[in-house]
Design an enzyme around this catalytic site. Structure first.
Site, PDB file in Angstrom:
ATOM      1  N   LYS A  48      -9.521  -7.990  -3.327  1.00  0.00           N
ATOM      2  CA  LYS A  48      -9.023  -6.752  -3.957  1.00  0.00           C
ATOM      3  C   LYS A  48      -9.065  -6.758  -5.482  1.00  0.00           C
ATOM      4  O   LYS A  48      -8.282  -6.087  -6.152  1.00  0.00           O
ATOM      5  CB  LYS A  48      -7.587  -6.397  -3.485  1.00  0.00           C
ATOM      6  N   HIS A 108     -14.699 -15.202  -1.330  1.00  0.00           N
ATOM      7  CA  HIS A 108     -13.316 -15.197  -1.810  1.00  0.00           C
ATOM      8  C   HIS A 108     -12.758 -16.614  -1.880  1.00  0.00           C
ATOM      9  O   HIS A 108     -11.554 -16.809  -2.033  1.00  0.00           O
ATOM     10  CB  HIS A 108     -12.417 -14.379  -0.867  1.00  0.00           C
ATOM     11  N   SER A 138      -2.869  -3.433  -3.692  1.00  0.00           N
ATOM     12  CA  SER A 138      -4.150  -3.127  -3.050  1.00  0.00           C
ATOM     13  C   SER A 138      -4.308  -3.940  -1.760  1.00  0.00           C
ATOM     14  O   SER A 138      -4.777  -3.431  -0.736  1.00  0.00           O
ATOM     15  CB  SER A 138      -5.289  -3.434  -4.029  1.00  0.00           C
TER      16      SER A 138
END
Ligand code: A3P
Length: 295
Positions: A48, A108, A138
């Site tokens: 995010k 990630h 988010s």
């Protein structure tokens, strides 16, 4: 197509000491042993933080700003997600192993968990960091809509899990600090979501230069237009609307949600904000990295 089975909202699992989405854990061996290539370009982020934005930018740059070419597929196929593994879809490693050259790879993973081949090949890496308050908000809405995540619980519960690093991909602060510390020794361009919002063309120019390309002022302007929040929100090949509803349900919360800095003010209570400030002070005491929380 892999044969992984998934009940909705599978629990988090741990790999290499890091919490990860349950189904992703099943493909971990293929991620750990993934063969990087010298011309791979990696986009690394905590979730995010502007991953999709940077992915669209980089894919446009590689394809000479030709939107006919960037229409070829959805962003999550054009820039494959290394750790991705959900039932009835190709895994990230399966997609990447089929791509011939100039691969752009999304990950990630925290810096210490990134497979070592990427360091051996000295791949270029673009890292995007975003302030933790907006990331938490988010991420909460993303947990709600992307049912490959566990139930987020209430916002209060989710925020606590976030500060404890008990969400997928672990601690935000450890992630942003780890990559920050690595950036000097390695081939890493470290950017901030807030800077991209503040002066998109200035930040796009950094990406272009890092990729070893040159663009005219008109081309920079065109890139900026094509990657604005509105343009990407309206672009089915950039907004995740083509992903199966069993993975993301945009009627719960759209993937392209707000795209601003400071939305946390609409979500945090005064006391949650104080707790977060305390967490932030504690976690950031040992680094010169700092974030802007408003524009
Ligand atoms: P919000 O939920 O705050 O709106 P990621 O791609 O890493 O998952 O990050 C998603 C976040 O980036 C979402 O934030 C999304 O709206 C925002 N985003 C996506 N494209 C953007 C763009 N072109 N400009 C600004 N923000 C963008």
């Amino acid at each position: 197509v892999n044969g992984l089975a998934m009940s909705s909202r599978p629990p988090i699992k741990y790999v290499s000491g890091m919490p990860i989405l349950g189904p992703f854990a099943e493909n971990w061996e293929n991620v750990k042993t993934f063969e990087a290539r010298e011309d791979d370009l990696v986009i690394a982020t905590y979730p995010k933080s502007g991953t999709t934005w940077m992915s669209e930018l980089v894919d446009l740059i590689i394809h000479g700003l030709d939107t006919e070419k960037t229409k070829r597929d959805a962003i999550f196929q054009r820039v494959a997600f290394l750790e991705y593994a959900v039932p009835n879809m190709l895994t990230g490693t399966e997609i990447l192993n089929r791509i011939e050259s100039e691969r752009v790879i999304k990950t990630h993973l925290p810096v210490e968990v990134l497979p070592k081949h990427f360091w051996e090949k000295n791949c270029k890496i673009i890292y995007v960091a975003r302030n933790g308050k907006d990331v938490a908000v988010s991420y909460y809405h993303f947990y709600r809509m992307a049912i490959v995540h566990p139930e987020p619980g209430t916002w209060e519960e989710f925020l606590n899990s976030f500060m404890e690093g008990k969400v997928a991909f672990g601690s935000w602060s450890a992630h942003v600090k780890g990559w920050w510390n690595a950036r000097k020794q390695k081939n890493i361009l470290y950017l901030f979501y807030e800077d991209m919002l503040e002066d998109p063309k200035r930040e796009i120019q950094k990406v272009v230069t890092f990729m070893g390309k040159k663009l005219s002022e008109d081309e920079l302007e065109k890139l900026h237009q094509l990657t604005s929040f509105q343009a990407m929100k309206n672009n089915p090949m950039a907004n995740y609307s083509t992903i199966p509803k069993s993975v993301m349900d945009h009627s719960i919360s759209p993937f392209m949600r707000k795209g601003i800095c400071g939305d946390w003010k609409n979500q945090f209570t005064v006391s949650q904000n104080e707790q977060f400030n305390e967490y932030y002070r504690r976690e950031m005491a040992d680094t010169d990295l700092s974030f802007r929380f408003q524009d």
